[in-house]
Motif scaffolding. Structure first.
Motif, PDB file in Angstrom:
ATOM      1  N   TYR A 342     -87.237  16.860  29.568  1.00 45.74           N
ATOM      2  CA  TYR A 342     -86.611  15.602  29.186  1.00 45.74           C
ATOM      3  C   TYR A 342     -87.173  14.953  27.915  1.00 45.74           C
ATOM      4  CZ  TYR A 342     -90.762  14.109  31.801  1.00 45.74           C
ATOM      5  OH  TYR A 342     -92.043  13.965  32.258  1.00 45.74           O
ATOM      6  N   LYS A 343     -88.327  15.368  27.441  1.00 44.30           N
ATOM      7  CA  LYS A 343     -89.014  14.624  26.383  1.00 44.30           C
ATOM      8  C   LYS A 343     -88.202  14.475  25.106  1.00 44.30           C
ATOM      9  CE  LYS A 343     -93.060  14.717  23.356  1.00 44.30           C
ATOM     10  NZ  LYS A 343     -94.418  15.250  23.128  1.00 44.30           N
ATOM     11  N   TRP A 344     -87.564  15.541  24.648  1.00 46.17           N
ATOM     12  CA  TRP A 344     -86.976  15.529  23.312  1.00 46.17           C
ATOM     13  C   TRP A 344     -85.636  14.801  23.239  1.00 46.17           C
ATOM     14  CZ3 TRP A 344     -90.159  16.174  19.578  1.00 46.17           C
ATOM     15  CH2 TRP A 344     -91.300  16.943  19.783  1.00 46.17           C
ATOM     16  N   TYR A 345     -85.080  14.437  24.381  1.00 47.08           N
ATOM     17  CA  TYR A 345     -83.821  13.689  24.331  1.00 47.08           C
ATOM     18  C   TYR A 345     -84.029  12.266  23.825  1.00 47.08           C
ATOM     19  CZ  TYR A 345     -82.188  17.734  26.887  1.00 47.08           C
ATOM     20  OH  TYR A 345     -81.895  19.021  27.248  1.00 47.08           O
ATOM     21  N   PRO A 346     -84.984  11.492  24.367  1.00 49.19           N
ATOM     22  CA  PRO A 346     -85.200  10.155  23.780  1.00 49.19           C
ATOM     23  C   PRO A 346     -85.734  10.199  22.358  1.00 49.19           C
ATOM     24  CG  PRO A 346     -86.821  10.627  25.505  1.00 49.19           C
ATOM     25  CD  PRO A 346     -85.794  11.699  25.586  1.00 49.19           C
ATOM     26  N   VAL A 347     -86.527  11.211  22.022  1.00 49.34           N
ATOM     27  CA  VAL A 347     -86.996  11.341  20.639  1.00 49.34           C
ATOM     28  C   VAL A 347     -85.808  11.523  19.694  1.00 49.34           C
ATOM     29  CG1 VAL A 347     -88.319  12.771  19.035  1.00 49.34           C
ATOM     30  CG2 VAL A 347     -89.255  12.249  21.301  1.00 49.34           C
ATOM     31  N   SER A 348     -84.913  12.429  20.078  1.00 48.97           N
ATOM     32  CA  SER A 348     -83.711  12.656  19.260  1.00 48.97           C
ATOM     33  C   SER A 348     -82.843  11.409  19.208  1.00 48.97           C
ATOM     34  CB  SER A 348     -82.908  13.827  19.833  1.00 48.97           C
ATOM     35  OG  SER A 348     -83.686  15.003  19.874  1.00 48.97           O
ATOM     36  N   GLY A 349     -82.744  10.709  20.354  1.00 49.05           N
ATOM     37  CA  GLY A 349     -81.939   9.494  20.391  1.00 49.05           C
ATOM     38  C   GLY A 349     -82.454   8.428  19.448  1.00 49.05           C
ATOM     39  N   ALA A 350     -83.780   8.271  19.387  1.00 53.18           N
ATOM     40  CA  ALA A 350     -84.354   7.283  18.463  1.00 53.18           C
ATOM     41  C   ALA A 350     -84.061   7.661  17.019  1.00 53.18           C
ATOM     42  CB  ALA A 350     -85.863   7.172  18.702  1.00 53.18           C
ATOM     43  N   GLY A 351     -84.105   8.957  16.716  1.00 55.24           N
ATOM     44  CA  GLY A 351     -83.790   9.400  15.360  1.00 55.24           C
ATOM     45  C   GLY A 351     -82.342   9.131  14.994  1.00 55.24           C
ATOM     46  N   VAL A 352     -81.433   9.411  15.930  1.00 57.83           N
ATOM     47  CA  VAL A 352     -80.004   9.173  15.680  1.00 57.83           C
ATOM     48  C   VAL A 352     -79.738   7.684  15.500  1.00 57.83           C
ATOM     49  CG1 VAL A 352     -77.693   9.354  16.693  1.00 57.83           C
ATOM     50  CG2 VAL A 352     -79.288  11.278  16.865  1.00 57.83           C
ATOM     51  N   MET A 353     -80.389   6.834  16.317  1.00 59.43           N
ATOM     52  CA  MET A 353     -80.180   5.391  16.185  1.00 59.43           C
ATOM     53  C   MET A 353     -80.734   4.860  14.863  1.00 59.43           C
ATOM     54  SD  MET A 353     -80.643   3.700  19.949  1.00 59.43           S
ATOM     55  CE  MET A 353     -80.151   2.119  19.287  1.00 59.43           C
ATOM     56  N   THR A 354     -81.805   5.456  14.377  1.00 61.75           N
ATOM     57  CA  THR A 354     -82.341   5.049  13.075  1.00 61.75           C
ATOM     58  C   THR A 354     -81.305   5.285  11.977  1.00 61.75           C
ATOM     59  OG1 THR A 354     -84.601   5.595  13.775  1.00 61.75           O
ATOM     60  CG2 THR A 354     -84.195   5.422  11.410  1.00 61.75           C
ATOM     61  N   VAL A 355     -80.694   6.452  12.016  1.00 56.74           N
ATOM     62  CA  VAL A 355     -79.648   6.772  11.044  1.00 56.74           C
ATOM     63  C   VAL A 355     -78.482   5.796  11.178  1.00 56.74           C
ATOM     64  CG1 VAL A 355     -77.954   8.509  10.347  1.00 56.74           C
ATOM     65  CG2 VAL A 355     -80.291   9.204  10.933  1.00 56.74           C
ATOM     66  N   ALA A 356     -78.099   5.508  12.425  1.00 56.08           N
ATOM     67  CA  ALA A 356     -76.961   4.614  12.664  1.00 56.08           C
ATOM     68  C   ALA A 356     -77.222   3.213  12.131  1.00 56.08           C
ATOM     69  CB  ALA A 356     -76.648   4.565  14.158  1.00 56.08           C
ATOM     70  N   MET A 357     -78.435   2.691  12.352  1.00 61.99           N
ATOM     71  CA  MET A 357     -78.741   1.347  11.874  1.00 61.99           C
ATOM     72  C   MET A 357     -78.698   1.286  10.343  1.00 61.99           C
ATOM     73  SD  MET A 357     -78.922  -0.143  14.691  1.00 61.99           S
ATOM     74  CE  MET A 357     -79.055  -1.720  13.900  1.00 61.99           C
ATOM     75  N   TYR A 358     -79.169   2.332   9.698  1.00 65.18           N
ATOM     76  CA  TYR A 358     -79.106   2.346   8.231  1.00 65.18           C
ATOM     77  C   TYR A 358     -77.648   2.369   7.755  1.00 65.18           C
ATOM     78  CZ  TYR A 358     -79.226   3.928   3.437  1.00 65.18           C
ATOM     79  OH  TYR A 358     -79.002   4.042   2.093  1.00 65.18           O
ATOM     80  N   LEU A 359     -76.830   3.198   8.391  1.00 62.91           N
ATOM     81  CA  LEU A 359     -75.422   3.279   7.997  1.00 62.91           C
ATOM     82  C   LEU A 359     -74.713   1.935   8.202  1.00 62.91           C
ATOM     83  CD1 LEU A 359     -74.496   6.796   9.423  1.00 62.91           C
ATOM     84  CD2 LEU A 359     -74.846   6.167   7.023  1.00 62.91           C
ATOM     85  N   LEU A 360     -75.021   1.247   9.312  1.00 64.77           N
ATOM     86  CA  LEU A 360     -74.401  -0.054   9.558  1.00 64.77           C
ATOM     87  C   LEU A 360     -74.815  -1.075   8.497  1.00 64.77           C
ATOM     88  CD1 LEU A 360     -74.753  -0.291  13.455  1.00 64.77           C
ATOM     89  CD2 LEU A 360     -72.624  -0.046  12.154  1.00 64.77           C
ATOM     90  N   SER A 361     -76.019  -0.917   7.964  1.00 65.89           N
ATOM     91  CA  SER A 361     -76.486  -1.858   6.935  1.00 65.89           C
ATOM     92  C   SER A 361     -75.773  -1.664   5.602  1.00 65.89           C
ATOM     93  CB  SER A 361     -77.997  -1.703   6.735  1.00 65.89           C
ATOM     94  OG  SER A 361     -78.304  -0.510   6.027  1.00 65.89           O
ATOM     95  N   THR A 362     -75.062  -0.536   5.441  1.00 65.04           N
ATOM     96  CA  THR A 362     -74.365  -0.264   4.185  1.00 65.04           C
ATOM     97  C   THR A 362     -72.907  -0.703   4.204  1.00 65.04           C
ATOM     98  OG1 THR A 362     -73.672   1.981   4.827  1.00 65.04           O
ATOM     99  CG2 THR A 362     -75.865   1.737   3.829  1.00 65.04           C
ATOM    100  N   MET A 363     -72.444  -1.271   5.313  1.00 64.71           N
ATOM    101  CA  MET A 363     -71.033  -1.647   5.426  1.00 64.71           C
ATOM    102  C   MET A 363     -70.655  -2.705   4.387  1.00 64.71           C
ATOM    103  SD  MET A 363     -70.260  -1.812   9.531  1.00 64.71           S
ATOM    104  CE  MET A 363     -71.376  -3.195   9.765  1.00 64.71           C
ATOM    105  N   SER A 364     -69.432  -2.603   3.916  1.00 62.18           N
ATOM    106  CA  SER A 364     -68.893  -3.612   3.001  1.00 62.18           C
ATOM    107  C   SER A 364     -67.576  -4.115   3.574  1.00 62.18           C
ATOM    108  CB  SER A 364     -68.666  -3.019   1.606  1.00 62.18           C
ATOM    109  OG  SER A 364     -67.736  -1.955   1.660  1.00 62.18           O
ATOM    110  N   TYR A 365     -67.182  -5.310   3.168  1.00 60.66           N
ATOM    111  CA  TYR A 365     -66.001  -5.922   3.769  1.00 60.66           C
ATOM    112  C   TYR A 365     -64.702  -5.204   3.422  1.00 60.66           C
ATOM    113  CZ  TYR A 365     -64.968  -8.188  -0.730  1.00 60.66           C
ATOM    114  OH  TYR A 365     -64.666  -8.428  -2.044  1.00 60.66           O
ATOM    115  N   ASP A 366     -64.737  -4.358   2.378  1.00 59.78           N
ATOM    116  CA  ASP A 366     -63.509  -3.668   1.996  1.00 59.78           C
ATOM    117  C   ASP A 366     -63.545  -2.169   2.315  1.00 59.78           C
ATOM    118  OD1 ASP A 366     -65.477  -3.057   0.186  1.00 59.78           O
ATOM    119  OD2 ASP A 366     -64.227  -3.371  -1.604  1.00 59.78           O
TER     120      ASP A 366
END
Length: 557
Positions: A342-366
């Motif tokens: 089970y160990k590597w699933y939460p590790v991978s999940g944290a990595g994926v969420m890091t990428v997601a948070m960065y992508l959300l920070s790049t959103m523009s209104y258009d």
């Protein structure tokens, strides 16, 4: 008196009664749906609610009041469940949640609504904790992964159904049905738990409640959330009010630790913090709670105001998150049960969420809406990989007699993260929005003197120039906050790298010692106490004890 012997549990006997568990699981899933739904259903309805009740400046309290009350109650439910049994507490928590729903549905102002949400939180704090603890009572850790995966799926479902229902209720029969819907669901959950949950009888001494610990943890939790909610907004960070709250948080926290060291039955035993896996997963859960609830609380509002879609469409746009979180959570749960790894699933999940948070920070209104949906899908996949696995790691670290307390403590700190996430994101977002609107409106030609009653429908009636100002302000107020969360997600990833993967237990001996996280060596959990006829204690209901016969063999690892 009958003679007892210690016998190994065979594989066949290790499997609990499936029908009994599934019937109990109906109630647990419904209760978890209530809890999860109530944290998401207001996200699309919130802009209209605060506009109708003229309370934009109190918007964050509709979310924070629930989370704060639930957070305070979590350790209480966890400890009392271990001491007096979970079934009566479970029924009481559901009932209290329903009362809060009725109060909120009948509210005519923001004060009544916030009070109703707080009452809901007092009950809601027990729904998630007791559901997870009951599963630990009736399903061994090795088999528990698939059930925990389904529970994670419930949260995924609620994360989309909640905003969707909130939007539909708001545009059709009224936002008050965001509260009224909890009444029939609560009745179903209570009926399922009352009829199908039959925990084995246990000898329990009169509990010695840690009243001082309960009061101190409530004071510390409330003070901390008030600091994050008011600081930099309603009050300056160096104001006497904020400095006093910070001091109260520190004093109450120190006093709590001192009290817990001497309490007979501490609400949060300090021995929990001697376990490496508990510390690592709890710290990571707190950090991810900030990211998760900070995003879920305000993303639907962002979609309504920036993408200029209605509340129902905003709910539909959250489906990509469920579309990845639901299957990911279920698949990971089944893999964990099948392999014991089970160990590597939460590790991978944290990595994926890091990428997601960065992508959300790049959103523009258009930017295209489909691109925002892709970002949300990545975010959901990260949640599905890690959420329930972290709970499983904690439960596997401690003996069954402590599972409620340990689960509650872990969830408490995750909810502290949720409180901080909702409060900090809401505070920064609101302050940024007010500043941007003031500056941009002042430099334009339109008047926005009634900004406190701004709703998505009202924005559409404004001149195009003013719509552009509001849309760009909402975008520029929220997206930088996501970037601030990226380092927190990265830190969670680093912490999870140091989790020690211990074997998952295969039995349900309440007094057994868990495998040591440091060595992975099994303890007394590999045996069960059998009476002279070879019968084992009941898992679900007294009737199961007569049907379950013990034999010989080795426990599966």
């Amino acid at each position: 008196m009958s003679d007892t012997t210690m016998q190994p549990r065979p594989d066949a006997a290790a499997a609990p009664d499936r029908r009994g568990i599934l019937l109990v699981f109906v109630g647990l899933m419904t209760a978890m749906l209530l809890s999860a739904l109530d944290q998401t259903i207001f996200s699309t309805a919130l802009p209209t609610i605060v506009g109708d009740l003229d309370g934009v400046d109190h918007m964050l309290w509709v979310t924070t009041a629930y989370i704060l009350a639930a957070t305070i109650m979590m350790p209480v439910y966890g400890k009392l469940g271990d001491l007096v049994g979970r079934k009566p507490l479970f029924l009481g928590a559901i009932g209290l949640f329903m009362i809060g729903s009725v109060v909120g549905a009948l509210s005519t102002g923001m004060t009544e609504l916030i009070v109703g949400r707080a009452i809901q939180g007092l009950g809601g704090g027990g729904l998630m904790i007791l559901s997870q603890a009951v599963i630990a009572d009736i399903v061994p850790a090795r088999e528990r992964g698939k059930y925990m995966g389904l529970m994670g799926g419930v949260f995924a479902l609620a994360s989309v159904i909640g905003p969707l229902l909130g939007g539909w209720f708001t545009e059709s029969i009224g936002w008050q049905w965001c509260m009224w819907i909890n009444v029939p669901l609560g009745i179903l959950a209570m009926a399922s738990v009352a009829i199908f949950l039959h925990p084995p009888a246990q000898d329990r001494a009169k509990p010695k409640l840690d009243i001082a610990g309960m009061i101190l943890i409530a004071i510390a939790s409330a003070s901390l959330v008030l600091v994050t909610s008011w600081g930099g907004g309603q009050y300056e960070w160096d104001s006497p009010v904020i400095l006093s709250l910070i001091g109260l948080t520190v004093v109450a926290g120190v006093a709590f630790v001192l009290v817990e060291r001497r309490a007979v039955e501490p609400i949060m035993p300090l021995t929990l913090f001697k376990e490496r896996n508990f510390n690592l997963t709890t710290a990571a859960g707190l950090l991810m709670g900030i990211a998760m609830f900070g995003t879920l609380a305000y993303m639907p509002t962002y979609l309504q105001m920036v993408a200029q879609v209605d509340a129902t469409e905003a709910g539909l746009l959250m489906i990509p998150m469920m579309g990845t979180m639901l299957p990911t959570s279920i698949i990971v749960g089944r893999i964990v049960s099948a392999t014991g790894r089970y160990k590597w699933y939460p590790v991978s999940g944290a990595g994926v969420m890091t990428v997601a948070m960065y992508l959300l920070s790049t959103m523009s209104y258009d930017q295209p809406i489909w691109l925002t949906c892709v970002y949300l899908g990545i975010f959901g996949a990260g949640l599905g990989l890690m959420m329930q696995v972290l709970v499983l790691v904690v439960q596997n670290t401690f003996p069954l007699r402590m599972v409620g307390t340990a689960t509650a403590a872990n969830n408490y700190f995750r909810q502290i993260g949720a409180s901080l996430g909702a409060a900090v994101v809401g505070s920064i977002f609101t302050n940024n929005l007010v500043d941007l609107l003031r500056d941009r409106v002042a430099s334009g030609t339109a008047d926005l003197s009634d900004a406190n009653s701004l709703t998505p429908s009202a924005v559409l009636e404004l001149p195009q120039e003013m719509q552009d100002v509001i849309v760009s302000s909402y975008n520029d107020a929220l997206t930088p906050v996501f970037l601030y969360i990226v380092p927190l997600a990265l830190l969670a990833l680093v912490l999870l790298l140091f989790v020690k993967e211990a074997p998952l237990r295969t039995t349900l001996d309440r007094d057994a010692n868990a495998p040591s996280p440091a060595t992975g060596e099994p303890g007394m959990d590999d045996v069960v106490v059998a009476d002279e006829a070879g019968r084992e204690p009941a898992l679900v209901g007294a009737a199961d004890a007569d049907a379950e016969e013990s034999g010989t063999g080795s426990p599966r690892r």
